[in-house]
Design a protein around this motif. Structure first.
Motif, mmCIF file in Angstrom:
data_model
loop_
_atom_site.group_PDB
_atom_site.id
_atom_site.type_symbol
_atom_site.label_atom_id
_atom_site.label_comp_id
_atom_site.label_asym_id
_atom_site.label_seq_id
_atom_site.Cartn_x
_atom_site.Cartn_y
_atom_site.Cartn_z
ATOM 1 N N ALA A 1 0.823 -1.193 0.000
ATOM 2 C CA ALA A 1 0.000 0.000 0.000
ATOM 3 C C ALA A 1 0.863 1.252 0.000
ATOM 4 N N THR A 2 0.267 2.336 -0.418
ATOM 5 C CA THR A 2 0.966 3.626 -0.422
ATOM 6 C C THR A 2 0.129 4.659 0.295
ATOM 7 N N VAL A 3 0.756 5.747 0.671
ATOM 8 C CA VAL A 3 0.054 6.852 1.318
ATOM 9 C C VAL A 3 -0.693 7.638 0.243
ATOM 10 N N ASN A 4 -1.904 8.109 0.570
ATOM 11 C CA ASN A 4 -2.700 8.889 -0.379
ATOM 12 C C ASN A 4 -2.029 10.224 -0.674
ATOM 13 N N ASP A 5 -2.453 10.874 -1.783
ATOM 14 C CA ASP A 5 -1.851 12.138 -2.213
ATOM 15 C C ASP A 5 -1.943 13.225 -1.156
ATOM 16 N N GLY B 1 -1.763 12.827 1.961
ATOM 17 C CA GLY B 1 -1.067 12.430 3.172
ATOM 18 C C GLY B 1 -1.867 11.510 4.074
ATOM 19 N N SER B 2 -3.130 11.287 3.719
ATOM 20 C CA SER B 2 -3.950 10.379 4.523
ATOM 21 C C SER B 2 -3.651 8.926 4.162
ATOM 22 N N LYS B 3 -4.108 8.043 5.007
ATOM 23 C CA LYS B 3 -3.946 6.605 4.777
ATOM 24 C C LYS B 3 -5.300 5.921 4.909
ATOM 25 N N THR B 4 -5.518 4.914 4.079
ATOM 26 C CA THR B 4 -6.802 4.219 4.090
ATOM 27 C C THR B 4 -6.606 2.770 4.514
ATOM 28 N N VAL B 5 -7.392 2.362 5.480
ATOM 29 C CA VAL B 5 -7.384 0.982 5.965
ATOM 30 C C VAL B 5 -8.783 0.410 5.801
ATOM 31 N N THR B 6 -8.864 -0.837 5.387
ATOM 32 C CA THR B 6 -10.144 -1.510 5.248
ATOM 33 C C THR B 6 -10.207 -2.683 6.219
ATOM 34 N N VAL B 7 -11.317 -2.813 6.930
ATOM 35 C CA VAL B 7 -11.544 -3.957 7.815
ATOM 36 C C VAL B 7 -12.759 -4.718 7.289
ATOM 37 N N ALA B 8 -12.580 -5.982 6.967
ATOM 38 C CA ALA B 8 -13.674 -6.868 6.564
ATOM 39 C C ALA B 8 -14.023 -7.749 7.751
ATOM 40 N N ALA B 9 -15.304 -7.813 8.113
ATOM 41 C CA ALA B 9 -15.694 -8.524 9.340
ATOM 42 C C ALA B 9 -16.983 -9.303 9.139
ATOM 43 N N THR C 1 -5.411 -6.523 20.747
ATOM 44 C CA THR C 1 -4.202 -6.694 19.955
ATOM 45 C C THR C 1 -4.086 -5.522 18.994
ATOM 46 N N ILE C 2 -2.881 -5.238 18.552
ATOM 47 C CA ILE C 2 -2.638 -4.148 17.610
ATOM 48 C C ILE C 2 -2.027 -4.728 16.344
ATOM 49 N N ILE C 3 -2.610 -4.381 15.211
ATOM 50 C CA ILE C 3 -2.112 -4.846 13.921
ATOM 51 C C ILE C 3 -1.573 -3.644 13.144
ATOM 52 N N ASP C 4 -0.332 -3.746 12.687
ATOM 53 C CA ASP C 4 0.296 -2.702 11.876
ATOM 54 C C ASP C 4 0.024 -2.983 10.401
ATOM 55 N N THR C 5 -0.543 -2.021 9.684
ATOM 56 C CA THR C 5 -0.758 -2.199 8.256
ATOM 57 C C THR C 5 0.475 -1.741 7.487
ATOM 58 N N ASP C 6 0.492 -2.031 6.185
ATOM 59 C CA ASP C 6 1.668 -1.709 5.381
ATOM 60 C C ASP C 6 1.942 -0.209 5.305
ATOM 61 N N SER C 7 0.898 0.597 5.345
ATOM 62 C CA SER C 7 1.093 2.047 5.261
ATOM 63 C C SER C 7 1.450 2.659 6.608
ATOM 64 N N THR D 1 -10.298 6.115 7.017
ATOM 65 C CA THR D 1 -9.297 7.087 6.561
ATOM 66 C C THR D 1 -8.655 7.749 7.772
ATOM 67 N N VAL D 2 -7.316 7.697 7.797
ATOM 68 C CA VAL D 2 -6.563 8.356 8.873
ATOM 69 C C VAL D 2 -5.839 9.532 8.251
ATOM 70 N N ALA D 3 -6.283 10.738 8.582
ATOM 71 C CA ALA D 3 -5.693 11.946 8.009
ATOM 72 C C ALA D 3 -4.279 12.169 8.547
ATOM 73 N N ALA D 4 -3.559 13.061 7.877
ATOM 74 C CA ALA D 4 -2.181 13.356 8.280
ATOM 75 C C ALA D 4 -2.117 13.869 9.713
#
Length: 704
Positions: free
Chosen positions: A31-35, A37-45, A156-162, A275-278
C-alpha cells in the motif's frame, strides 16, 4: 504493553502477503500513502459463522476482492462464534474444516464468543489448547476474568503496510454464564464483566499518548453482544461490530462511530473503510454485502482454496448421510425472534419420549431455542436425513433428567418473558413437549404474565415435583437449582434420531404451547357480553395456519368464534377477537374454558364466588341445545368448524372457590388465573412469578 497475535500470526507486509497467498491469489503490491497524506485501511468482518461452510467460498472470494482493492491495508476480523453450534458439515469433523477455512481466509483477529467455550476453556482456549493452537489469530476478551491473558488477551494491535496501527478490543457476551455450560465456563474459573466498560477502559489506554502501554491510530471494538450493546461504547472507539443475537443491524455510537452487525452464518460481510488523516483524525464509512450460499447459488464466484475446503467437508458429511424418518407436515424454526417453533417443540417431544424410557421417568421434555439451529426438513421433501438432523442439533450434549417443583416449572414458563441484555423487552420461547400448555396476558408486567400452566391437561401444582428430560447443557445452565439430577451417556442427537426412526412417519405438531389472552374488562355480571382477544395462536414459519379461533365452556358448548389474523407479529402472531356471553351458573367454583385454533389448544379459567351464582340454566350450560348445534362434547366430539375436535376440559370444574358469601351482585373474575392453585375469589386473581416461586396477589372487583 503492546499485545500482538501469538502463534503463527505475522504482522505488516508479511501478514498481507501470507493472507493473499492463503487465498490462492497473487501477492499484491504494498500500500501507499494517499496524495493528501492520509492513509486508508479496510476492515472486513463477519460474525457467528457457526461452521456454515456453504457460504465460505463466496465469503472468501469477497474478502479476496477487498484485499485487491486495498493491498497491504486490509484486515480480516471475526466477531466470534465461528465454531460451535455448527452446521453438520463442520460439526461432524469437530469444526476442523471451519478452522482451516478461517486460516485460509486470512482472519487476523477474533473476539471470543460464547461458543468458542462449548468444549471448555481448558479444552479449547487455554494456551496449548486446540483452538488456541490451530487458529492463526488471537481470540480477544477484554471483559473475561479467570483466563490466562496469554491465551485470551484483551486487545491486539495490527500494523498495516502504510504504517497505521489498528487496535482491536474484543469482548465475550455478557450473557456468557448462562449461554455456556457451567462445567466448561464457570466451573473452570471464568466470569465476564460489563463489555462496554471493558472496551472503554482499553480504548482510552490505546489513545492516551503513552507509548509504554500501547498506542493505536484506530480502535475497533469486536463486541460479541447485540449491536445495541456494541453501540454504547465511548468516544475513543472508531467503529464497532455487534454479534451473538444473529440479527442484521446498522447503528452509530453516541460519538457518531458506525456499528454494524452482519447477521450470522456468513450471510453478510461487513466492511469498514477507514481514513486516517495526516493530523491523525479518523473517518469511517461502513457497509455490508450479501454472501451467496454456494448450495443455493452454484454459479456464484468463489475462492478456489475455500471451495476445496467446502467440497471436501461436504463429501465427508455425505458419506454419513441416510434417511432417518419420514415426516408429515413441517417442523421449522421460528421466522421471528423469540417466537415458538415446531422444530424446537418437536425436539422437546423427543426428549420426553427418551425420558419416559429411563428408570426415573419424565413428565415433560424441554429444549432451548438456541440449541435448535435449523429446520428439521429444510428441503420439504418429507424426509429427515442424518445431515439435516445433525445440523439442527450439532452440540453433542448428553441427555439427563432433573426434578423441579411446580412453582419452578411455572417460573420457567414465566422466564420466557423478560428483557434482553440491552434492557429491551423480549420473548425467548423455549420448546416444551406437547403435553404442556400455558396461557399468558401479553399486557401484564414482566414477572406476572403467565396465568395458567397445565401438564397433561391438569393444573400444575406448585408443591408437586415434576421430572424434566433435557440436555446436559440445560441441566447445568437452566436447571441448576433442580434436585436429583441424573446424567446419562446418551448423546442428545443419537437419542433424538433413534426416536425419529421409531415414530416414523411422524406427524408434525404445529400447535402453540402458549397463547395470549386478554378481555375487555376485569369483571362481569353473568350474562354480560365480553370481548375476548387472543394472540400467539400461530407459528411464524410456513406451517399451516389456523383460520378460526373458537371458545368452548367446560361442557363443550361453543361460546364464540372469530377469524384469525396471521400477520407476522413476533410471538403474538395469530390474533383473533370476538365476543362471548358469560354463562349463568348454579354453583360457585372455577370453570375451565377451552380455546381451539387449528392445532393450538389453550385454556382459561373463570372463577365465581357464591354470590355470583344466578338461578336457572341461563345460556344453556346445564342442558345441551336440542339440535346439538355449536356444541362439542368432552369425548372429543367435533363442533362445527373445529376439525380437530374439542378436548375434554382440562380438569373440568376447578377446585371449590373460597370467597365472601356476603358480597353484593352477580360477578365473576373474567381474567384467567394460574392453574398452579385455586385462586378464585370475588375479583381478578393474578399469578406473579418471582425467584422461582409463585406469589399470589388478589385484587378485589368493584361491587355494583
Amino acid at each position: 504493553m503492546r499485545l500482538f497475535p501469538r502463534r503463527a500470526l505475522l504482522t505488516g507486509a508479511s501478514l498481507a502477503t501470507a493472507s493473499a497467498l492463503a487465498l490462492g491469489a497473487t501477492a499484491p503490491a504494498l500500500a501507499t500513502v494517499n496524495d493528501d497524506g492520509s492513509k486508508t485501511v479496510t476492515v472486513a468482518a463477519f460474525t457467528d459463522l457457526h461452521g456454515h461452510l456453504e457460504r465460505v467460498p463466496n465469503l472468501a472470494y469477497q474478502i479476496e476482492q477487498i484485499k485487491a482493492e486495498n493491498p497491504g491495508d486490509t484486515i480480516v476480523a471475526s466477531n466470534g462464534d465461528s465454531v460451535g453450534g455448527s452446521a453438520y458439515i463442520s460439526s461432524v469433523q469437530k469444526d476442523e474444516p471451519t478452522i482451516e477455512a478461517l486460516n485460509a481466509m486470512g482472519v487476523q483477529v477474533s473476539s471470543a464468543g460464547n461458543h468458542e467455550f462449548d468444549k471448555g476453556y481448558k479444552e479449547d482456549m487455554a494456551v496449548g489448547a486446540r483452538l488456541n493452537t490451530e487458529s492463526n489469530f488471537p481470540y480477544l476478551a477484554a471483559n473475561l476474568t479467570g483466563a490466562d491473558p496469554e491465551a485470551i488477551p484483551p486487545y491486539t494491535i495490527i500494523d498495516t503496510d502504510s504504517g497505521v496501527k489498528v487496535g482491536f478490543i474484543g469482548t465475550a457476551p455478557i450473557s456468557s454464564p448462562k449461554d455456556i455450560a457451567v462445567d466448561s465456563f464457570t466451573n473452570q474459573g471464568l466470569a465476564v464483566t460489563d463489555p462496554v466498560a471493558a472496551v472503554d477502559k482499553y480504548a482510552a489506554q490505546l489513545k492516551d499518548g503513552d507509548e509504554s502501554n500501547g498506542e493505536a491510530d484506530v480502535v475497533i471494538a469486536l463486541v460479541h453482544d447485540d449491536a445495541d450493546i456494541a453501540a454504547k461504547v465511548g468516544e475513543n472507539v472508531d467503529a464497532a461490530v455487534g454479534g451473538h443475537s444473529h440479527r442484521k443491524a446498522e447503528l452509530t455510537t453516541a460519538s457518531g462511530a458506525p456499528v454494524f452487525q452482519p447477521a450470522s452464518f456468513g450471510k453478510l460481510l461487513g466492511r469498514f473503510d477507514i481514513t486516517v488523516a495526516a493530523d491523525g483524525k479518523v473517518g469511517v464509512k461502513a457497509s455490508m454485502s450479501e454472501v451467496a450460499d454456494i448450495e443455493q447459488t452454484p454459479d456464484a464466484p468463489t475462492n478456489r482454496q475455500a471451495m476445496d475446503i467446502y467440497s471436501k467437508a461436504a463429501a465427508y458429511a455425505e458419506k454419513t448421510n441416510k434417511t432417518l424418518a419420514e415426516i408429515e407436515g413441517k417442523a421449522l424454526t421460528a421466522r421471528s425472534s423469540g417466537a415458538e417453533s415446531t422444530a424446537v417443540n418437536m425436539i422437546a417431544d423427543g426428549f420426553l419420549a427418551w425420558g419416559k424410557d429411563q428408570k426415573q421417568g419424565a413428565d415433560l421434555g424441554y429444549q432451548n431455542a438456541g440449541g435448535t439451529r435449523a429446520d428439521l426438513d429444510p428441503n420439504q421433501d418429507g424426509k429427515i436425513t442424518v445431515v439435516e438432523s445433525g445440523t439442527v442439533q450439532p452440540f453433542g450434549n448428553t441427555l439427563g433428567t432433573v426434578e423441579i417443583t411446580g412453582a419452578q416449572l411455572v417460573g420457567l414458563v414465566e422466564a420466557q418473558f423478560g428483557t434482553d441484555d440491552s434492557g429491551k423487552p423480549r420473548v425467548k420461547n423455549a420448546g416444551f413437549s406437547r403435553n404442556l400448555s400455558y396461557t399468558y396476558n401479553p399486557t401484564s408486567p414482566e414477572g406476572s404474565k403467565v396465568m395458567d400452566v397445565r401438564l397433561d391437561g391438569k393444573p400444575v401444582d406448585p408443591k408437586s415435583t415434576y421430572t424434566v428430560a433435557t440436555t446436559s447443557y440445560l441441566l447445568s445452565s437452566v436447571f441448576g437449582e433442580g434436585k436429583n439430577r441424573i446424567d446419562s451417556t446418551e448423546v442428545d442427537l443419537d437419542a433424538f434420531n433413534a426416536w425419529l426412526q421409531k415414530v416414523s412417519p411422524y406427524k408434525a405438531d404445529q400447535g402453540q404451547r402458549g397463547i395470549g389472552f386478554t378481555s375487555s374488562a376485569d369483571s362481569f355480571k353473568a350474562g354480560d357480553k365480553v370481548e375476548i382477544s387472543l394472540s400467539s395462536l400461530s407459528m411464524t414459519a410456513d406451517e399451516d395456519k389456523p383460520t378460526e379461533a373458537i371458545m368452548f365452556d367446560e361442557k363443550g358448548n361453543e361460546l364464540g368464534r372469530g377469524p384469525v389474523d396471521n400477520t407476522l407479529d413476533g410471538n403474538e402472531t395469530g390474533k383473533a377477537t370476538f365476543t362471548i356471553t358469560i354463562p349463568n351458573y348454579t354453583e360457585a367454583g372455577s370453570y375451565v374454558y377451552t380455546i381451539k385454533a387449528g392445532a393450538t389448544t389453550g385454556y382459561v379459567v373463570l372463577a365465581f364466588d357464591q354470590s355470583a351464582v344466578a338461578p336457572g340454566t341461563g345460556n344453556g350450560t346445564e342442558e345441551a341445545p336440542a339440535d346439538g348445534a355449536g356444541q362439542g362434547d368432552s369425548d372429543d366430539t367435533s363442533a362445527p368448524g373445529d376439525t380437530e375436535g374439542v378436548p375434554a376440559p382440562a380438569g373440568g370444574r376447578g377446585q371449590d372457590v373460597s370467597g365472601s358469601a356476603t358480597s353484593r351482585g352477580s360477578r365473576v373474575s373474567a381474567l384467567p388465573r394460574t392453574g398452579a392453585e385455586s385462586l378464585g375469589v370475588a375479583g381478578v386473581a393474578f399469578a406473579m412469578v418471582a425467584a422461582g416461586g409463585v406469589l399470589v396477589a388478589r385484587r378485589r372487583a368493584d361491587r355494583a
